[in-house]
Motif scaffolding. Sequence first.
Motif, PDB file in Angstrom:
ATOM      1  N   ARG A   1       0.810  -1.216   0.000  1.00 20.71           N
ATOM      2  CA  ARG A   1       0.000   0.000   0.000  1.00 20.71           C
ATOM      3  C   ARG A   1       0.843   1.266   0.000  1.00 20.71           C
ATOM      4  O   ARG A   1       0.522   2.231  -0.700  1.00 20.71           O
ATOM      5  N   THR A   2       1.924   1.293   0.758  1.00 16.84           N
ATOM      6  CA  THR A   2       2.728   2.516   0.882  1.00 16.84           C
ATOM      7  C   THR A   2       3.921   2.555  -0.072  1.00 16.84           C
ATOM      8  O   THR A   2       4.747   3.457   0.010  1.00 16.84           O
ATOM      9  N   GLY A   3       4.008   1.565  -0.965  1.00 24.61           N
ATOM     10  CA  GLY A   3       5.154   1.500  -1.866  1.00 24.61           C
ATOM     11  C   GLY A   3       6.246   0.582  -1.370  1.00 24.61           C
ATOM     12  O   GLY A   3       7.292   0.433  -2.010  1.00 24.61           O
ATOM     13  N   ALA A   4       6.014  -0.041  -0.235  1.00 17.34           N
ATOM     14  CA  ALA A   4       6.885  -1.086   0.314  1.00 17.34           C
ATOM     15  C   ALA A   4       5.970  -2.201   0.784  1.00 17.34           C
ATOM     16  O   ALA A   4       4.744  -2.025   0.880  1.00 17.34           O
ATOM     17  N   TRP A   5       6.547  -3.360   1.088  1.00 14.68           N
ATOM     18  CA  TRP A   5       5.676  -4.425   1.574  1.00 14.68           C
ATOM     19  C   TRP A   5       4.935  -3.973   2.832  1.00 14.68           C
ATOM     20  O   TRP A   5       3.748  -4.237   2.993  1.00 14.68           O
ATOM     21  N   PHE A   6       5.660  -3.253   3.709  1.00 12.31           N
ATOM     22  CA  PHE A   6       5.041  -2.743   4.933  1.00 12.31           C
ATOM     23  C   PHE A   6       5.555  -1.344   5.212  1.00 12.31           C
ATOM     24  O   PHE A   6       6.689  -1.007   4.853  1.00 12.31           O
ATOM     25  N   ALA A   7       4.723  -0.533   5.865  1.00  8.58           N
ATOM     26  CA  ALA A   7       5.130   0.833   6.182  1.00  8.58           C
ATOM     27  C   ALA A   7       6.344   0.843   7.104  1.00  8.58           C
ATOM     28  O   ALA A   7       7.138   1.789   7.082  1.00  8.58           O
ATOM     29  N   SER A   8       6.513  -0.189   7.911  1.00  8.55           N
ATOM     30  CA  SER A   8       7.684  -0.280   8.789  1.00  8.55           C
ATOM     31  C   SER A   8       8.977  -0.245   7.989  1.00  8.55           C
ATOM     32  O   SER A   8      10.014   0.227   8.473  1.00  8.55           O
ATOM     33  N   ASP A   9       8.936  -0.756   6.750  1.00  9.95           N
ATOM     34  CA  ASP A   9      10.139  -0.790   5.921  1.00  9.95           C
ATOM     35  C   ASP A   9      10.673   0.606   5.639  1.00  9.95           C
ATOM     36  O   ASP A   9      11.887   0.800   5.531  1.00  9.95           O
ATOM     37  N   HIS A  10       9.786   1.579   5.504  1.00  7.76           N
ATOM     38  CA  HIS A  10      10.228   2.955   5.239  1.00  7.76           C
ATOM     39  C   HIS A  10      11.040   3.510   6.401  1.00  7.76           C
ATOM     40  O   HIS A  10      11.897   4.381   6.209  1.00  7.76           O
TER      41      HIS A  10
END
Length: 448
Positions: free
Chosen positions: A270-279
Amino acid sequence: MTMSTTSVRALQRELVTELPGPRSRSMLERRGATVARGVGCAVPTFIEAAGAGLLHDVDGNTLIDLGSGLGVTSVGNPAPEVVTAVREQVASLTHTCFLATPYEGYVAVCEELARLTPGDHPKRSVLLSTGAEAVENAVKVARAATGRTAIVALDHAYHGRTNLALALTAKNAPYKQHFGPFVPDIHHIPASYPYRDPKGMTGKEAVSRAVETLERQVGAENVAAVVVEPLQGEGGIVVPAPGFLTELADWCRRNGALFVADEIQSGFCRTGAWFASDHEGITPDLVITAKALAGGLPLAGVTGRAEFMDAVQPGGFGGTFGGNPVACAAALAAIRSMREQDLRAKARQIGTTLTTRLTAIAAAHPEVGEVRGRGAMIGAEIVHPDTGRPDAHGADRLARACQAEGVVLLTVGTYGNVLRFLPSLVMPETLLNDALDVLEESCDRLLG
């Protein structure tokens, strides 16, 4: 179900009646006679079919969907791969309950979650039916693993509608009003909300404020877990200041508390990564998933460090429908589609279009106080331009104006003043720009 007489579905926004149309109005009367009034209805138009970013209603109208079922239908609605997988699974096995007799699909989904969630440590998962159920089970894990009871959440948080999840949720109306008392030993600390924090407040300063509240009101030695949305959804698409989450995760590790990431809305590309935590470069101890996990079917999960997840005794997890075979088949197909279509990249492309167009609208209309978010999870905060105070009425007028023109746009936020953009990750660029054209025209007409 009675289908529309329209034989060929429109591939673009198309209105053949006012909204809601006559058949929808008739169904709304039936709804009012039998459905509890507490069940909300943001767009009073009955839908009978869908396409890539489109909704087809019972009156033959075709609407552009910027909500994707509250972030659920990221891979399409319906996604062909998911449809095929579901049909094959339904034809062979619909249910046994994994607690009674197991099946491979459940294990395969847990293997995917172990691969995809942040960190390369050994992991375990439990599969459940809803996001709120997953939140509750994450709390069980944290309490079992630490021997502590206090659970900490952030201001502006939303974690679901069951009693414990409501206790973690920050906003009272409409979620919590009249439903208490709630589960005890749940505490809230200040979040990082850069647009409304003191000007110039850094992530480190925001963490100091949060931790000071936590240590004074709860006591570090009592905290089992801090539960956060790495990108707050219902709270208003709030992206924390850089460093806030990493510093908070570090505090948890120093003090023996679990750092739990609620990725229910922000997960799965959704955020351009598998999970927002990745950012943020963070590795949560537990990750909570749902929504887009199964391409439209109900499935949720808690995935975490093996030593924490295995602190729960055999039989301590369960649920009749958790990890249902059909939902697991859908999840495996949805995840495969995300990989094969590189939906992370598509989310980033959608985000570029959204932020570029919305920033231009904001430049012309100071009522759009801030455009923020990541990937295909974007919010536009509507304010009174002279004071900067939240303008929920203005946001609602804009959303309703778009809905009347065939664009499903919803409001969100602690103050109800944020336009939320959660389009399907397979939405064609032409549809997205058409929807933004409608919004821009509505802003020109309704704003000063």
